[in-house]
Design a protein around this motif. Structure first.
Motif, PDB file in Angstrom:
ATOM      1  N   ILE A 185      -4.217  -9.040   4.960  1.00 43.99           N
ATOM      2  CA  ILE A 185      -5.716  -8.114   4.962  1.00 43.99           C
ATOM      3  C   ILE A 185      -5.365  -6.892   4.340  1.00 43.99           C
ATOM      4  N   VAL A 186      -4.415  -6.573   3.756  1.00 41.47           N
ATOM      5  CA  VAL A 186      -4.443  -4.992   3.377  1.00 41.47           C
ATOM      6  C   VAL A 186      -4.725  -5.474   2.022  1.00 41.47           C
ATOM      7  N   ARG A 187      -4.983  -6.109   0.771  1.00 38.75           N
ATOM      8  CA  ARG A 187      -5.205  -6.054   0.269  1.00 38.75           C
ATOM      9  C   ARG A 187      -6.540  -5.728  -0.317  1.00 38.75           C
ATOM     10  N   GLN A 188      -7.024  -6.727   0.850  1.00 40.29           N
ATOM     11  CA  GLN A 188      -8.815  -7.064   0.875  1.00 40.29           C
ATOM     12  C   GLN A 188      -9.499  -5.889   1.226  1.00 40.29           C
ATOM     13  N   LEU A 189      -9.116  -4.944   1.991  1.00 43.07           N
ATOM     14  CA  LEU A 189      -9.839  -3.946   2.574  1.00 43.07           C
ATOM     15  C   LEU A 189      -9.768  -3.184   1.105  1.00 43.07           C
ATOM     16  N   GLY A 190      -8.927  -2.890   0.533  1.00 43.54           N
ATOM     17  CA  GLY A 190      -8.916  -2.344  -0.720  1.00 43.54           C
ATOM     18  C   GLY A 190      -8.085  -0.691  -0.355  1.00 43.54           C
ATOM     19  N   MET A 238      -9.122   1.121   1.480  1.00 48.35           N
ATOM     20  CA  MET A 238      -9.539   1.995   2.663  1.00 48.35           C
ATOM     21  C   MET A 238      -7.686   1.768   3.486  1.00 48.35           C
ATOM     22  N   THR A 239      -7.068   0.338   3.140  1.00 49.79           N
ATOM     23  CA  THR A 239      -5.568   1.206   3.148  1.00 49.79           C
ATOM     24  C   THR A 239      -4.505   0.867   2.265  1.00 49.79           C
ATOM     25  N   LEU A 240      -5.100   2.218   1.658  1.00 50.85           N
ATOM     26  CA  LEU A 240      -4.615   2.503   0.743  1.00 50.85           C
ATOM     27  C   LEU A 240      -2.572   2.952   1.080  1.00 50.85           C
ATOM     28  N   ARG A 280      -0.402  -0.168   2.299  1.00 55.61           N
ATOM     29  CA  ARG A 280       0.282  -0.694   0.910  1.00 55.61           C
ATOM     30  C   ARG A 280       1.025   0.111   0.348  1.00 55.61           C
ATOM     31  N   LEU A 281       0.766   1.486  -0.068  1.00 54.90           N
ATOM     32  CA  LEU A 281       1.234   2.060  -1.238  1.00 54.90           C
ATOM     33  C   LEU A 281       3.588   2.268   0.244  1.00 54.90           C
ATOM     34  N   LYS A 282       2.895   2.354   1.192  1.00 54.30           N
ATOM     35  CA  LYS A 282       4.222   2.041   2.356  1.00 54.30           C
ATOM     36  C   LYS A 282       4.706   1.298   1.707  1.00 54.30           C
ATOM     37  N   ARG A 283       3.948   0.135   2.147  1.00 49.31           N
ATOM     38  CA  ARG A 283       4.469  -1.542   2.560  1.00 49.31           C
ATOM     39  C   ARG A 283       5.549  -1.758   0.986  1.00 49.31           C
TER      40      ARG A 283
END
Length: 160
Positions: free
Chosen positions: A1-6, A8-10, A13-16
């Motif tokens: 889901i994090v990838r799909q939200l683009g 908005m969840t950068l 994603r960077l933290k992950r």
């Protein structure tokens, strides 16, 4: 889901990706017989090595992390005998963090081994990324999942 939200969840994603890189880097450092360094502590060790004794505030600025985080890292290095806190020779009110002899020896080993290994493995993982930032992050995530940093190193060493 994090990838799909683009975008908005950068941040998530960077933290992950950062956490995955840190964990894989720790594996590489441990394999290089330098587990006492810790991948999280490497920036503090490098800053003290390159800049000499620094205050907590100067370390915070140099590394770009929070003061409480830097204080914790310094505490861990101090507990391991790798750093010490000394009074500034000019202004005794100011405390500076400095590497001990053991800390300097460790950084020499890291520079000659583990840090070069990590640099090569991360470079290999990032080589040839293309597209938008989100596409590049996706490619990097896929590469780190398919072939973690320690496996990348073994492949590069065998290829030489």
């Amino acid at each position: 889901i994090v990838r799909q939200l683009g975008y908005m969840t950068l941040g998530t994603r960077l933290k992950r990706i950062g956490e995955r890189l840190q964990a894989q880097t720790q594996t590489l450092i441990s394999e290089q017989d330098s587990p006492e360094a810790g991948s999280v502590n490497s920036p503090v060790l490098a800053a003290l090595w390159r800049n000499g004794p620094l205050s907590i505030g100067e370390l915070t600025e140099a590394i770009g992390q929070s003061q409480p985080g830097i204080t914790r890292m310094v505490g861990k290095l101090k507990a391991r005998g790798l750093a010490e806190i000394v009074a500034d020779p000019v202004d005794r009110r100011v405390s500076r963090v400095t590497l001990t002899s053991a800390g300097k020896d460790l950084v020499r080993r890291l520079e000659e081994g583990a840090w070069q290994t990590v640099e090569a493995a991360v470079t290999d993982a990032c080589e040839g990324l293309s597209g938008s930032l989100l596409e590049q992050l996706g490619q990097l995530e896929d590469r780190l999942a398919a072939r973690p940093l320690p496996r990348r190193l073994r492949v590069r060493v065998k290829a030489r």
